[in-house]
Enzyme design. Structure first.
Site, mmCIF file in Angstrom:
data_model
loop_
_atom_site.group_PDB
_atom_site.id
_atom_site.type_symbol
_atom_site.label_atom_id
_atom_site.label_comp_id
_atom_site.label_asym_id
_atom_site.label_seq_id
_atom_site.Cartn_x
_atom_site.Cartn_y
_atom_site.Cartn_z
ATOM 1 N N SER A 1 0.862 -1.177 0.000
ATOM 2 C CA SER A 1 0.000 0.000 0.000
ATOM 3 C C SER A 1 0.905 1.234 0.000
ATOM 4 O O SER A 1 1.973 1.195 -0.633
ATOM 5 C CB SER A 1 -0.926 -0.067 1.210
ATOM 6 O OG SER A 1 -1.936 0.898 1.119
ATOM 7 N N HIS B 1 -2.730 -1.223 -3.484
ATOM 8 C CA HIS B 1 -3.885 -0.320 -3.362
ATOM 9 C C HIS B 1 -3.711 0.871 -4.287
ATOM 10 O O HIS B 1 -2.676 1.510 -4.292
ATOM 11 C CB HIS B 1 -4.011 0.196 -1.921
ATOM 12 C CG HIS B 1 -4.324 -0.889 -0.941
ATOM 13 N ND1 HIS B 1 -4.052 -0.775 0.393
ATOM 14 C CD2 HIS B 1 -4.899 -2.103 -1.106
ATOM 15 C CE1 HIS B 1 -4.448 -1.877 1.020
ATOM 16 N NE2 HIS B 1 -4.947 -2.702 0.128
ATOM 17 N N ASP C 1 -4.660 -4.070 6.071
ATOM 18 C CA ASP C 1 -4.930 -5.078 5.059
ATOM 19 C C ASP C 1 -3.740 -6.047 5.029
ATOM 20 O O ASP C 1 -2.599 -5.648 5.253
ATOM 21 C CB ASP C 1 -5.106 -4.396 3.693
ATOM 22 C CG ASP C 1 -5.746 -5.317 2.665
ATOM 23 O OD1 ASP C 1 -6.175 -6.420 3.047
ATOM 24 O OD2 ASP C 1 -5.810 -4.930 1.483
#
Ligand SMILES: C[S@@+](CC[C@H](N)C(=O)[O-])C[C@H]1O[C@@H](n2cnc3c(N)ncnc32)[C@H](O)[C@@H]1O
Lengths: 190, 276
Positions: A13, A40, A134
């Site tokens: 991310s 992401h 996540d």
């Protein structure tokens, strides 16, 4: 001797792109494994991510797979934005347009869990820098299914929250600095 | 992690889907397993059910439990003007060709709660084609169709759709396409008057009309390879000659045996045309 992974899935991310580039550079020409990158990104904007990543290793083109595309060994795949990326038992990709999970679509958890189910001990998940949590649950599945779990050392991460959450919940993860991750991937060749 | 995560084997899943077919007539046996498995496990967590046996028992003995299951299994997520580039391609490459037909018939298969259909109506309206278009919008899930008929969308979500609309090159005042009431927007009835919503299951139902354009986006990703082939055959038979087929941006015909029967109109946006 440790089992050689056949499927390497990388989740990243915020702050992960430089590390992904470093790993990409380390991938040797002859590479009998598959790499799947889940990162992401913003929604509904056409993104140049595949192009950005391709620059690191021009001999290895990056493919954003279509639904039900067969997985090829030696290829590097990037999860398309706005879908979750899963893997079927017959080694094809499946895309899923369901709710974002932890504000993320693609979700790293979803891909990690799916890779764990299909590849078991031949799976290796690498979780990188990010500002959320996540990947924590997905890494758990990887370990449960006897795969290899690697987390970027939080002290080396631009955003340490994501690796920290993952390590806290998954004590048996290997904690590596970017250079060690790159070496690990390079050594998978044999 | 202390949380007990339920799990279910492939055989158990198979067995439950089989019982659902026997009891309720919905055939999910050819749905792609990866996401089906994920959603069933999430559903089990939701209803606090830890074994496959218990799940089967509950679903078969309660229509209410099954209805909720159906709601969760059919992924109902949708957006207006999702993938702005797709709508741009529709506007530039497909609508001008449709304009030559006196009556245009369009089928939205798997329309969910209608957002995609409303977007198409706006495009048709702006191309002065809406008056002579008949739109058949179908879905497997009756609750989705009920919502679609009401065309009510929360205003904060509508803001995002407005952005999508401008991204695809829309130039009108988007607010003219709905009336705001409290926190909701209702899509203008004038836009919707030529839409017919009805239930149609792509797995079991047949051809019901002939169309110049079929849109089936983000539906077949939930089907396995065999079922995808069946549905593409169904679409082929439902298209007039040179009729258009629009799929989701990540749905290729490349892996289908029906590939030779279509030509590619827009490779990136996955727009095809029936050739034979
Ligand atoms: C993710 S939504 C896609 C909605 C919309 N087309 C879009 O792209 O925004 C998938 C839809 O397919 C519908 N669906 C699933 N299985 C179906 C079937 N066998 N026949 C018809 N529709 C189905 C679901 O009920 C759901 O509304």
């Amino acid at each position: 001797m440790r089992v050689q992974p056949k499927m390497i899935v990388i989740g990243g991310s915020a702050g992960s792109v430089p590390v992904i580039l470093e790993i990409m550079k380390a991938i040797p020409d002859k590479f009998p494994h598959t790499v799947v990158i889940v990162i992401h990104r913003q929604r509904n904007v056409s993104s140049e991510m595949a192009t950005v990543l391709s620059i690191a290793n021009e001999r290895k083109p990056i493919v954003e797979p279509d639904d039900k595309e067969p997985i090829k060994t030696g290829c590097i795949y990037l999860a398309p934005q706005n879908y979750h990326l899963l893997i079927e038992d017959d080694h094809t990709f499946s895309l899923d347009y369901s709710e974002a999970i932890k504000y993320s679509r693609p979700s790293i958890d979803v891909s990690f869990e799916s890779v764990a189910r299909v590849f078991g001990e031949n799976a290796c998940a690498i979780l990188l820098s990010g500002a959320n949590s996540d990947g924590t649950e997905g890494l758990h599945s990887i370990i449960e299914n006897k795969g290899t779990a690697i987390v970027q050392d939080p002290t080396s991460a631009a955003y340490p929250a994501m690796p920290m959450a993952a390590i806290a919940a998954n004590k048996s993860s290997l904690v590596f600095k970017p250079i060690e991750i790159a070496k690990f991937v390079a050594d998978l060749q044999q | 992690m202390a949380k007990q995560i339920p799990d279910i084997t492939n055989d158990e899943l198979e067995d439950i889907l089989c019982s659902i077919f026997d009891t309720y007539g919905y055939d999910f046996s050819a749905y792609a397993r990866a996401s089906m498995h994920r959603r069933v496990v999430k559903y089990m967590e939701d209803i606090n059910c830890s074994t496959a046996r218990d799940l089967k028992y509950q679903i078969i003995n309660s229509t209410e439990v099954f209805n909720y299951f159906l709601q969760r299994i059919t992924v109902n997520v949708t957006e207006m003007f999702r993938d702005p580039d797709f709508y741009k391609a529709m506007k530039e490459q497909v609508l001008p060709m449709l304009a030559s037909y006196p009556i245009i018939k369009i089928w939205h298969a798997g329309c969910s709660t209608g957002e995609e259909v409303f977007s198409m109506c706006i495009l048709l309206h702006e191309a002065n084609l809406l008056e002579r278009t008949r739109i058949y919008a179908t879905d497997i899930n009756p609750l989705n169709l009920e919502k679609a008929k009401h065309a009510i969308i929360p205003l904060d979500v509508m803001k995002e759709y407005t952005i999508n609309y401008f991204k695809m090159g829309g130039t009108n005042d988007f607010a003219n396409y709905y009336t705001a009431k409290y926190d909701n927007a209702i899509i203008s009835l004038d836009l919707r008057k030529n839409i017919l919503f009805s239930q149609h299951n792509l797995v079991t139902d047949e051809v019901f009309n002939e169309f110049q354009l079929i849109c089936c986006r983000n539906v077949m990703i939930y089907f396995n390879h065999q079922l995808q082939n069946r549905v593409i055959k169904l679409f082929h038979e439902s298209l007039s000659s040179f009729g258009y087929l629009a799929l989701g941006v990540k749905e290729s015909l490349l892996f289908s045996e029906m590939r030779p029967k279509f030509e590619v109109i827009n490779r990136n946006q996955k727009i095809f045309r029936r050739s034979i």
